[in-house]
Motif scaffolding. Sequence first.
Motif, PDB file in Angstrom:
ATOM      1  N   SER A 123      12.184 -29.803 -39.770  1.00 27.25           N
ATOM      2  CA  SER A 123      12.985 -28.860 -40.546  1.00 27.25           C
ATOM      3  C   SER A 123      12.572 -28.196 -41.849  1.00 27.25           C
ATOM      4  O   SER A 123      12.758 -27.383 -42.047  1.00 27.25           O
ATOM      5  N   ASP A 131      16.323 -24.159 -35.573  1.00 27.97           N
ATOM      6  CA  ASP A 131      16.330 -25.533 -35.682  1.00 27.97           C
ATOM      7  C   ASP A 131      16.896 -26.416 -34.636  1.00 27.97           C
ATOM      8  O   ASP A 131      18.426 -26.667 -34.795  1.00 27.97           O
ATOM      9  N   GLU A 132      16.321 -26.745 -33.481  1.00 32.14           N
ATOM     10  CA  GLU A 132      16.922 -27.646 -32.613  1.00 32.14           C
ATOM     11  C   GLU A 132      18.283 -26.999 -32.069  1.00 32.14           C
ATOM     12  O   GLU A 132      19.082 -27.575 -31.863  1.00 32.14           O
TER      13      GLU A 132
HETATM   14 MG    MG Z   1      15.120 -31.469 -38.391  1.00 35.49          MG
END
Ligand code: MG
Length: 873
Positions: free
Chosen positions: A629, A701-702
Amino acid sequence: MSKASPMMEQYKSIKARHPDKLLLFQVGDFYELFYEDAELAAKEMEIALTSRDGGSDNPIPLAGVPIHSAENYLNRLLAKGYKIVVCDQVEQASQAKGLVRREITRILTPGTITDQEMLEESRNNYLTVVMAENSNYYGLAVVDVSTGDFKVTENKSDAAWEIIADELRRLQPAEVLCNTEELEMHCRKQVDVNKSSLVETLTNIPDLSETKALINEQWSKDTWQKLDLDSYPLAAKCAAAALTYLELLQQLPPDGKHFHELELYFNYKNMIIDSITSRNLELTQSIRDGSRQGSLLALIDRCMTGMGRRLLRRWVEQPLLEQGKIEARLDVLSELQNKPLLRRDLRKKLQDIFDLERFCSRLSYQRVNARDLVALKNTLRQLDPVKEIALNCDSELLKEIAAQIPSFDELIGRVDKALVEDPPLSLKEGGLFKTGYNQEVDSLKTTANEGNTLLLDFEQKERARTGIKSLRVGYNRNFGYYIEITKTNLELAPPEYHRKQTLINAERFTTEELNRMEEQIIGARDKLAALEYSLFEELRDFVSNHTGELLAAAHELARLDCLQGLAETAEIHNYCRPVFSGKGNMSVKQARHPVVEQLAFERFVPNDITINRDRYLLVITGPNMAGKSTYIRSAALVAIMAQMGSFTPADKAEVPIIDRIFARVGASDDLSRGHSTFMVEMQETAAILRDSTPDSLIILDEIGRGTSTYDGMSIARSVLEYISKKIKAKTLFSTHYHELTELEGELPGIKNYTMAVKEKGKEVIFLRQIIPGKADKSYGINVARLAGVPLEVLVRAETILTELELAASNASEQQLSLLPMVSEPVSNHEAEMAVIEELKDLDLNRMTPLEAIQKMYDLQKQLQEIDTEDDKE
Ligand code: MG
Ligand code: ADP
């Protein structure tokens, strides 16, 4: 029921004009609130609720605050979103015949504050008007009464509401006015839920011809033409509605000169950063607690003035798109970075400059006193040295800024000649002007002063004349000047003495001569005060005529302040000047995340970022906590900083011009806005796919985490495919779906990266280094170990993982339900394995013999317990 007192009648008639506001009603040294207002105020400000006419059948609820500390209470009410009417006594109680006259002196609403103490220096305080004409046509007016900013925009498209809503989220206005109740409801959801902004429906909406008239009246006649407002009628209408509202609040500047030129703006002239992106990147506030602390803005803000601070926030929120403009700022930074002494000098000078912008606002509402004007003079005196510094620099922009700061010699001269250096706060009691400024003032002053000498002479003369040694001349507020003679000397009083007052031991007299002198002295004082006040008004009007220049200076100083602050930051944090190659590539050497870098508990490990035509979609896998991240955000921050004209946290940065940044984080619990997590994720994803271009930067992010594994992975994968083939936007995509790494080589632009880790036994060490390739496993269990999860759970997790992986490779079409259940009891074997594991991990060299024996004892006991458990079954 007893008849209400005259004062309560007066109260009610004023309250009736403002039923929607809290009325603070001056009664002597207090502001009092009655009825519901009292109950509400008592609750909100934690003050005592009492009552008036307590003995009667109908006591009136009452709460009061002392006037001398009222500002503090006003602040708190405004911060909670209340509107307030302040009603003052406008004559002395002693002078009043009957009921004291009271008038509304101030109407305060959260969005129209001008009082310096009530405003946050570093951010604008916005009043906004939002209007919807139909579902795809929205207008917006944005006003900061405290600085004079007045902007409008409108949008006609399917995404119109989204765009306007996003502006509201970004601006976080203190007050939002809407043209329909339905819109009011929608707007309420956009403004910060923690901060109680005031959201209301307008009652008074001008039509088109009124709109034109209002705008013509407020600004110059050609404004309508110049901005082509015929093409943007809704934007214009919002502006007019704002003007109407301000007029109602008595908040329109009386001279009409205060507001800056009306500005028509469209977001696409800047890099677009929507509010979700801004939040995810923590540009102006931290996610953790919403405060400025921990944001990019807080990190880079080294401005010396409030004007600079407010502007810097806008720079961060709206980076530039034009390379020329960006380079101009960067040139200044380079120069200032290379000239530390000059920079220091500049900073010192700026430090002494007060908030000109907010001063102008107060000036236009005629809320400045003599001290403010003296402060203005002192500030303006700093401008020439500042200009001097800027003019002697090489950068074009600095020269331009310097050239646009007007000269205020005339203004400084006039104020300097007029006002004493330390004038009193009050404007009504004289003492404001220097000797030599105005002849009449001087002669009145002399008269007033001479009065004292005259009186002394008179006293001497009368003593001699009457032979009364104890005769004295005195003054008293109620009776004026008098001659006092003690009772024992009374018979010596000449006949022309007129009795004025009798005391126990003395009599007081006056004479015609004394009366004449009294008139002269008191008359001179009163005249002096009145004259000084009117001269002050004249001086204030003279200063008001310079508002345009003052605001221009404020604007230039703000720019200068931002630039010097950024240079200072670049120097302190060792940032590098970005290069815009124009090739559309992003190649950053040793990039850092500017905020994490400062907070990191460990040494921050910089990483390269490479995005080009063959590799524009980076898929990043790696264990939790490895730094994914942080890495992908650093790319976005470098881009934003570069385009706002700042240096960047890297060794070398070649960057493209990015038109828009999206940063989305999966599974962010956005419950405050009342959507399910997954719904939010999908809405955000839809917006990205709709609005991004090859020049956009997308940080994902994910995403896809908010739903079941296969669902989430399928969506994540199809989003990747779409970006790879259709949009070709620059994308950094971190994911825990390892399967997505298969796309490298299959689809254009995709390149796998992972965060390097080193395994040491069962421990994993994060190297924080980005490397090509994919993570071969997730290391989730290793991380669990790091976090201190009990060994037994870890061992069980490993078993499940192995079985899952086996099952997956045996038959990928098999259903998840065929896999072993997590709730299965821990088998005997596994529990024993855990003991063996622990034994294996023992560091015997670091144990004392005693500790070793203790450990053996524990382990043995564990094994025995497993056996007994077994027996029970
Ligand atoms: Mg992360
Ligand atoms: P992930 O997204 O992979 O779970 P994060 O990016 O959230 O990991 O990083 C976890 C923590 O590791 C951060 O809070 C930070 O303290 C630290 N960290 C991340 N990247 C670096 C780096 N390059 N150098 C040093 N510490 C880092």
